[in-house]
Design a protein around this motif. Structure first.
Motif, PDB file in Angstrom:
ATOM      1  N   SER A   1      -4.809   2.892  -8.331  1.00  0.00           N
ATOM      2  CA  SER A   1      -4.521   4.127  -7.595  1.00  0.00           C
ATOM      3  C   SER A   1      -5.712   5.071  -7.629  1.00  0.00           C
ATOM      4  O   SER A   1      -6.411   5.176  -8.649  1.00  0.00           O
ATOM      5  N   ARG A   2      -5.903   5.788  -6.504  1.00  0.00           N
ATOM      6  CA  ARG A   2      -6.961   6.798  -6.413  1.00  0.00           C
ATOM      7  C   ARG A   2      -6.312   8.127  -6.066  1.00  0.00           C
ATOM      8  O   ARG A   2      -5.620   8.258  -5.058  1.00  0.00           O
ATOM      9  N   ASP A   3      -6.532   9.142  -6.909  1.00  0.00           N
ATOM     10  CA  ASP A   3      -5.906  10.441  -6.674  1.00  0.00           C
ATOM     11  C   ASP A   3      -6.791  11.325  -5.799  1.00  0.00           C
ATOM     12  O   ASP A   3      -7.852  10.896  -5.318  1.00  0.00           O
TER      13      ASP A   3
ATOM     14  N   TRP B   1      -9.867   6.863 -10.225  1.00  0.00           N
ATOM     15  CA  TRP B   1      -9.058   5.657 -10.176  1.00  0.00           C
ATOM     16  C   TRP B   1      -8.300   5.455 -11.491  1.00  0.00           C
ATOM     17  O   TRP B   1      -8.805   5.761 -12.566  1.00  0.00           O
TER      18      TRP B   1
ATOM     19  N   TRP C   1       0.860  -1.185   0.000  1.00  0.00           N
ATOM     20  CA  TRP C   1       0.000   0.000   0.000  1.00  0.00           C
ATOM     21  C   TRP C   1       0.893   1.231   0.000  1.00  0.00           C
ATOM     22  O   TRP C   1       1.901   1.281   0.711  1.00  0.00           O
ATOM     23  N   ASN C   2       0.551   2.222  -0.820  1.00  0.00           N
ATOM     24  CA  ASN C   2       1.308   3.471  -0.875  1.00  0.00           C
ATOM     25  C   ASN C   2       0.376   4.668  -0.750  1.00  0.00           C
ATOM     26  O   ASN C   2      -0.742   4.659  -1.300  1.00  0.00           O
TER      27      ASN C   2
ATOM     28  N   ASP D   1       2.884   9.115  -4.367  1.00  0.00           N
ATOM     29  CA  ASP D   1       3.256   8.763  -5.735  1.00  0.00           C
ATOM     30  C   ASP D   1       4.746   9.038  -5.913  1.00  0.00           C
ATOM     31  O   ASP D   1       5.177  10.196  -5.961  1.00  0.00           O
TER      32      ASP D   1
ATOM     33  N   ILE E   1      -1.457  10.098  -3.082  1.00  0.00           N
ATOM     34  CA  ILE E   1      -2.255   9.158  -3.858  1.00  0.00           C
ATOM     35  C   ILE E   1      -2.423   7.897  -3.010  1.00  0.00           C
ATOM     36  O   ILE E   1      -1.591   7.607  -2.149  1.00  0.00           O
ATOM     37  N   GLN E   2      -3.501   7.180  -3.209  1.00  0.00           N
ATOM     38  CA  GLN E   2      -3.716   5.907  -2.524  1.00  0.00           C
ATOM     39  C   GLN E   2      -3.556   4.789  -3.553  1.00  0.00           C
ATOM     40  O   GLN E   2      -4.322   4.711  -4.514  1.00  0.00           O
ATOM     41  N   THR E   3      -2.546   3.942  -3.358  1.00  0.00           N
ATOM     42  CA  THR E   3      -2.276   2.862  -4.309  1.00  0.00           C
ATOM     43  C   THR E   3      -2.291   1.530  -3.586  1.00  0.00           C
ATOM     44  O   THR E   3      -1.666   1.368  -2.531  1.00  0.00           O
TER      45      THR E   3
END
Length: 303
Positions: free
Chosen positions: A198-200, A205, A154-155, A158, A165-167
């Protein structure tokens, strides 16, 4: 690259030559035990002798190892670009064939004057991962070694742009190696797949994936030093299933691996993109999806 320090079973290598209480070992027993200990100490651990590519070794049951891997990415076609990622892991070898390694990562990105990117300078905690490795084939008894790798992660950062960002993603790999000349020359072949969603900040997405094939040679040139060369072929895609081809790149560079002490290792590489092309760009090299240079410096400490 760190030497294996444990014998098969629960007895540590430094006790392998000890005689039972009350008994004196014969000269033949002592000589045989000494040869076994020396052979074990001289054995090359292939995991980190190939740069970005990896060998099939995972360590011996009961070992605990700290690893700090620093990866740098440098230069786009125009402007100034530097990206650095630091992954810290603690590796627990649960059996001779299975290992787990939780990790956390930090990242730093500096972008200035790169077309299509917003200027940005930022350093932050990037995310977390959990690595699993299973040694399927042992090269000591099979024609080659084979280890399977999986690492979900999980990140929140970016690493390319430096923005939030959610990755959610994972990487999978088959790591193969072979000893071409006993204790001297080693070869590896890796196949890697990585994909994520990924969701910015706008709650939109995106999905992407990457496929790479790596090969490398490494030779022992001293008691504590191996040097070699590595080639990698990378392909970038839009979509999790390698759906729409975006571009590819070929990297080539030297590698090294050395002991700083009996239980401390240092390894690394510097790779340069020597060929490649983006799907929408007629220019030589793909500097949209990849960088001109990629480098890695890795530190390992075996407890």
């Amino acid at each position: 690259m760190l030497p294996a320090i444990a014998q098969a079973g629960d007895t540590p290598s430094w006790l392998a030559g000890a005689a039972p209480s009350g008994l004196s070992p014969s000269p033949a027993m002592t000589s045989h035990a000494a040869r076994e200990i020396k052979a074990d100490d001289d054995r090359v651990d292939t995991e980190h002798i190939f740069g970005f590519s990896m060998g099939s070794d995972i360590g011996k049951k009961g070992e605990i190892e700290l690893e700090i891997e620093n990866v740098g990415r440098f230069n786009k076609r125009f402007g100034s670009y530097t990206g650095v990622g630091v992954l810290s892991q603690v590796k627990f070898v649960l059996t001779d064939n299975f290992r787990v390694a939780p990790g956390v990562s930090f990242a730093s990105t500096q972008v200035g004057g790169v077309p299509g990117m917003i200027d940005n300078r930022r350093t932050a905690l990037a995310g977390a991962s959990l690595e699993f490795r299973y040694k399927l084939l042992d090269r000591d008894v099979m024609p080659f070694g084979l280890t399977l790798h999986a690492a979900p992660g999980w990140n929140r950062f970016d690493e390319v742009t430096g923005f939030d960002i959610q990755t959610y993603g994972s990487e999978f790999a088959a790591l193969m190696d072979k000893e071409l000349i006993r204790d001297t020359l080693f070869a590896t072949l890796n196949v890697w797949y990585a994909g994520g969603a990924s969701r910015d900040l706008a709650n939109e997405w995106s999905r992407d994936s990457e496929l790479s094939v790596n090969c490398a040679l490494s030779a022992k040139v001293g008691p504590d030093l191996l040097v070699g060369v590595e080639a990698r072929y990378l392909r970038a895609y839009d979509g999790l299933g390698l759906d729409r081809f975006l571009g590819d790149a070929v990297y080539l560079g030297p590698t090294f691996s050395m002991h700083l002490a009996h239980n401390v290792g240092l390894s690394g590489t510097w790779s340069t993109q020597v060929a490649g092309k983006a799907a929408h760009d007629h220019q030589h090299l793909d500097l949209d999806d990849f960088e001109r240079h990629q480098a890695m410096l890795r530190f390992n400490y075996l407890f």
